[in-house]
Each structure stands twice: as C-alpha cells, then as structure tokens.
Design a protein around this motif. Sequence first.
Motif, PDB file in Angstrom:
ATOM      1  N   ARG A 158      28.308  57.300  43.912  1.00 48.06           N
ATOM      2  CA  ARG A 158      28.313  56.783  42.550  1.00 48.06           C
ATOM      3  C   ARG A 158      28.995  57.708  41.557  1.00 48.06           C
ATOM      4  NH1 ARG A 158      22.143  54.310  42.552  1.00 48.06           N
ATOM      5  NH2 ARG A 158      22.654  52.438  43.804  1.00 48.06           N
ATOM      6  N   ASN A 159      29.430  58.837  41.996  1.00 49.74           N
ATOM      7  CA  ASN A 159      30.053  59.764  41.066  1.00 49.74           C
ATOM      8  C   ASN A 159      31.516  60.075  41.413  1.00 49.74           C
ATOM      9  OD1 ASN A 159      27.824  60.789  39.155  1.00 49.74           O
ATOM     10  ND2 ASN A 159      26.861  60.955  41.158  1.00 49.74           N
ATOM     11  N   TYR A 160      32.062  59.309  42.319  1.00 52.78           N
ATOM     12  CA  TYR A 160      33.470  59.543  42.673  1.00 52.78           C
ATOM     13  C   TYR A 160      34.326  58.502  41.956  1.00 52.78           C
ATOM     14  CZ  TYR A 160      37.703  60.182  45.441  1.00 52.78           C
ATOM     15  OH  TYR A 160      38.992  60.420  45.831  1.00 52.78           O
ATOM     16  N   ASP A 161      35.128  58.991  41.014  1.00 50.65           N
ATOM     17  CA  ASP A 161      35.938  58.113  40.189  1.00 50.65           C
ATOM     18  C   ASP A 161      37.270  57.798  40.897  1.00 50.65           C
ATOM     19  OD1 ASP A 161      37.217  56.687  38.260  1.00 50.65           O
ATOM     20  OD2 ASP A 161      37.279  58.301  36.759  1.00 50.65           O
ATOM     21  N   ASN A 162      37.345  56.591  41.392  1.00 46.57           N
ATOM     22  CA  ASN A 162      38.567  56.140  42.054  1.00 46.57           C
ATOM     23  C   ASN A 162      38.591  54.613  42.012  1.00 46.57           C
ATOM     24  OD1 ASN A 162      40.186  55.192  44.619  1.00 46.57           O
ATOM     25  ND2 ASN A 162      40.800  57.335  44.287  1.00 46.57           N
TER      26      ASN A 162
ATOM     27  N   THR B 138      33.899  51.081  45.111  1.00 46.24           N
ATOM     28  CA  THR B 138      33.145  49.951  44.554  1.00 46.24           C
ATOM     29  C   THR B 138      31.735  50.351  44.146  1.00 46.24           C
ATOM     30  OG1 THR B 138      32.532  49.297  46.811  1.00 46.24           O
ATOM     31  CG2 THR B 138      34.451  48.211  45.823  1.00 46.24           C
ATOM     32  N   TYR B 139      31.388  51.614  44.361  1.00 48.20           N
ATOM     33  CA  TYR B 139      30.123  52.120  43.810  1.00 48.20           C
ATOM     34  C   TYR B 139      30.342  52.598  42.380  1.00 48.20           C
ATOM     35  CZ  TYR B 139      27.363  52.092  48.126  1.00 48.20           C
ATOM     36  OH  TYR B 139      26.637  51.716  49.235  1.00 48.20           O
ATOM     37  N   TYR B 140      31.588  52.864  42.042  1.00 41.64           N
ATOM     38  CA  TYR B 140      31.903  53.394  40.718  1.00 41.64           C
ATOM     39  C   TYR B 140      32.480  52.308  39.799  1.00 41.64           C
ATOM     40  CZ  TYR B 140      33.474  56.852  37.298  1.00 41.64           C
ATOM     41  OH  TYR B 140      33.651  57.594  36.147  1.00 41.64           O
ATOM     42  N   ASN B 141      33.183  51.321  40.370  1.00 45.51           N
ATOM     43  CA  ASN B 141      33.843  50.283  39.585  1.00 45.51           C
ATOM     44  C   ASN B 141      33.336  48.902  39.980  1.00 45.51           C
ATOM     45  OD1 ASN B 141      36.102  51.967  38.241  1.00 45.51           O
ATOM     46  ND2 ASN B 141      36.372  52.449  40.410  1.00 45.51           N
ATOM     47  N   ARG B 142      33.278  48.009  38.993  1.00 46.07           N
ATOM     48  CA  ARG B 142      32.912  46.626  39.275  1.00 46.07           C
ATOM     49  C   ARG B 142      34.101  45.886  39.910  1.00 46.07           C
ATOM     50  NH1 ARG B 142      30.162  47.033  34.158  1.00 46.07           N
ATOM     51  NH2 ARG B 142      27.926  46.570  34.369  1.00 46.07           N
ATOM     52  N   GLY B 143      33.735  44.854  40.626  1.00 49.87           N
ATOM     53  CA  GLY B 143      34.762  43.974  41.173  1.00 49.87           C
ATOM     54  C   GLY B 143      35.390  44.484  42.459  1.00 49.87           C
ATOM     55  N   LEU B 144      36.481  43.839  42.811  1.00 51.67           N
ATOM     56  CA  LEU B 144      37.195  44.164  44.043  1.00 51.67           C
ATOM     57  C   LEU B 144      38.032  45.429  43.871  1.00 51.67           C
ATOM     58  CD1 LEU B 144      38.503  40.589  44.947  1.00 51.67           C
ATOM     59  CD2 LEU B 144      36.772  41.897  46.212  1.00 51.67           C
ATOM     60  N   PRO B 145      38.336  46.122  44.970  1.00 56.80           N
ATOM     61  CA  PRO B 145      39.274  47.244  44.897  1.00 56.80           C
ATOM     62  C   PRO B 145      40.676  46.727  44.602  1.00 56.80           C
ATOM     63  CG  PRO B 145      38.676  46.791  47.177  1.00 56.80           C
ATOM     64  CD  PRO B 145      37.811  45.922  46.332  1.00 56.80           C
TER      65      PRO B 145
END
Length: 543
Positions: free
Chosen positions: A472-476, A480-487
């Motif tokens: 949850r702390n890896y910004d990329n 998908t744990y950090y950003n909503r939606g699809l990669p």
Amino acid sequence: MTEYGRGQGSEPWHPEDPLYGDGGWGGQQAQAGQQLPYGDHPQQWQHGDWGPGEHPGYGHGQHYDQQQYAAQAQQLYGTQQQYDTGSWATGTQVQLQYAADPTDLYSQQGVAPGTEQPDFYGTPDVYPPPEPPSRRHVEPEPETDWDPGPDQGEHAFFSGEDDSHDEEPTDRRGRVERRGRGGKGKKSRNGGSRRVAALVFGGGMAGVVYLGYQFYEDRFGAPDFAGGGNGEAVTVTIPEGAGGYEIGGLLKKAGVVKSVDAFVAAQNRNPEGKGIHSGVYALQQEMSADSAVERMLNLDSINNLIIAEGKRNTDIYKLIDKRLEVADGTTAAIAKKEYRKLGLPDWALNQENVKDPLEGFLYPSSYAAAKGQTPQDVLKQMVSRATSTYTKLGVEKKAEELGLDGPWQLLTVASLVQAEGTSHDDFRRMAEVVYNRLDRSNPQTNGMLEFDSTYNYIKNQSKIDLSLSELRNYDNPYNTYYNRGLPPGPISNPGDEALKGALDPTDEGWYYFISLNGKTSEFTKTNEEHQQLVDEWNATRGN
C-alpha cells in the motif's frame, strides 16, 4: 422503308402472299416489250390510311381510283392483280413513284411530251424498273440429296458443315443459300459424325494417357532418396499457410528430399499428409519422401518456440534471443525501439504510462523460430497471431458492452484473470471479481482491485508473501493497492480461456478470492468471509 437498287432477291415476301414466288425480276419482266410508263403516270409507294376508292398522291395531290389502278395493272401484267398487304401492317399499302426527269440523259430530243420513249437497249432485262414488293422473285432453295430431318436442314452440330471455310450467305430471314447445284457444296453427315467421334475418342485416349502418366510419375517417375536419411541432422522452418509444393521446395533446398514432386506425391498418398503445420522441424538429409512426411507428422520432430499462457514479455524476449542465438537483450531492445512497426492495431497505440507496448500481444502459441531469423520476424508472427485472435473474438464491441474504455482495457482485464487464476474453471468468476471491484460506488472496495499480481509485474517478480505495508505504500501506476482502477496496460499475455472468461464473466456477486493450495481459488462475496479464509491459510503456514 423501301430499298431501291438492291438488285435480285433483296427481300423475300411472306409465303402467305398470293404472289409469293411468281418469278420476280427474272419472271414477269422477261416478257418482251413490257415496260412501266415513266413520266405521265408516276407510280408511288406510300404508307398511310387509304380512303375508299382512292390512293393519296405523292407530292402532286393526285388521286387514283381503285378500278383505274386495277385496269392499269391488267394492261401491264396481263392479269388483274392487286397489291396485297402481305406482311405489311394492316391498313397500309405502298405505291411506287418515279417522277419524270426533264434532264434524263437517256431521253430522246424531239420526242413529243407524253410520248412513250423507246428502249435503246432493246431488252427489258437491262435496268428493269423495280417490281412491286409482292411480285419480287425469291429464288427457291435447291433440293439436297438427303433428308434434313427434324432440324429442317438448319446448321447443327452433327450436320457436317464447316463453319470456318464453308459459311453460306444468308438472306435477312436467316435462310441459308445452299450450293446444291452440280453436287458442289454438299455436306456429308456421316463424315462430320465420324470426325466428331474421332475427336471424342482421341480426347478420351489423351486423358487416359495423361492420368496414366501422372500415376507413373507419382509412383515411380519423380526422383527420390531411399531410406530414413543419412544421419546428418538439419532443421527446416515451414511458414504458416505453406502448401505441399512450398514445403517440398524448402525440404529439397535443405537436402532432405531429392525432388519436390516426390514429396508432394508422398504427402498425397499419406491419409494424414495434409496435417503438416508450420514450425521448425528436426529432420535428416537424404530422406525418402515417405519418410520425410511421416517424420513431419510426428510432433516430436517439431522444434518450435512454445509460448505458454500468462508469460510476460521480459521472459519471452529471453526465449527468442536464445532460440535465434543472438546476444542477450537483443529482442527486448528491438521491441522497445520498433514496436510501432510490428503490426499493432490502432487501438493499442499511444497508451499512457505503459511499461511495454507489446505486453499482451505476444500471443501464447507455437512459433517457427530458428537461427537465421531476426527478432523482428518472430515478433511480427506473435503480434499478428494476437491481433487476429482479438479481432475474431470481437474485443472492440464486447468492451463497450462491458462498460470498459475500449479493447485495451478488456485485454488488461484478461491479463489479470490469467495472472491470478489457477485453473480454467475459475477464469469467469475471476473476471467478475475484477468488474465488481472496479465499481467505485461499492463501499467494500471503493474501486480498488488490490491484486498482488500487478505489484509483482512492476517489480518483475512472482512472490506470494507480500506485506500490506509494502503493497500500500509503493507509488506506481501498476500498483492496484496504491491506485484505483485498472493498471495502465496488460501485465501478461493471456491465453484463449482467460480471454473468454473476461468476455463472459459470471454474475454471482463475487468480490474476493484466495488460493489455498496454489491450484484452485476460493471466492467469497463479503470481506468477513474472505478474512476467514485468509486466517485459515495463515494457520496452515504456521503463522
């Protein structure tokens, strides 16, 4: 319309005409001393409705009584005759008119007006005046010395007539003017039939000879080696869609078979000979054609590059480098630099934040790849196979039906299903989990997918034990744990089953899944049910 000056036999009249065949030019006019008067009593042909007892004049306003006209005809022809309409339209008749010409070169000076001019040629056969249409002569057809039969003498296939040299002149009604006089022009029906029979028989014999020759060539004629080869190994690459002659040419060039014809004949003799597919085949030189066909039908001889379902591009690039015997990293560099030239569809171009534009387009399958080929050749094969498959599945239309932003997102969903699924049985339910969790109005997920596979993709790893803190702390963009939606794009190359699962998800309310044994997945609808399964899995690991 009249046709003056055409001479004898210009046009026969209908046989129902009472004067049909009465002699025409050579008959009535042969009577010496008869000649139509010119000048005072002009004849005229004119179409139109005739009034009772009169004929309309032609440019002079003159009218003729029918009785007077009949009397003139009797005086001229020796019998009372009347123009019959014959084949002319009902209610119309034709009259001849020859106006006197004061400048007639044949007229005699000093002849009083109205006096009949003599015939200076002394014969009525020289420049005779035109006969009325009903009295024109039709030369009768000469009799032949054989019965024409039901075809009435018309030209037929077996009539014996030669179209190229003996074509007869025809009149306007299509009758053939036969040359029957003196035996000239006679045709032998039997002779024509014999010629046709000879042609048919000769053609049949030629066909038999040709088939026999082909059979001999197939069996014995084509040069061929004997045995199963000389022990010297060779690899031959057969392209997709190659036919027997193309395959035979490649084998002959590599020294496997002695002739193309021998290979094609052997392929045709083998019931499964058409089952030779594209690929790289491990064969021997100087094989008999039959041995080569049998070997190529054996799957063990295929030395293709096999791409498994769910492989990432980084792994596939390494496989291509090894197969082509090129330096490590060669294929990856070419893919990054030349991806626009490899055949991607328009909807796959210009995507943002994509790690590899070819991800998802190196379709899992078997490919012909061997030393001597270039990475571009192999990559084009893969992209072409992927594009063709996606087109057949209708990904563009289906993406719209599923509420996605185009086929690129649908391919991304399929790659997630492929990466997280553990069996073909759960791909449809896995796809439903993805679609349900993308719904941002759902308070349980808030649009977060939270798939471990997306984190592993960006890290280029395949770990199972991942802490929530790390995830949850890896910004990329791919996490998908950090950003909503699809990669931003696909994370693997999905196979056929995963694609079908993404196209046709279940509708059972699944939001969570977990694999307890690494082979199958368990699906749940609530977070509480899911947490219970997580606790059970941790217990089996001793945590």
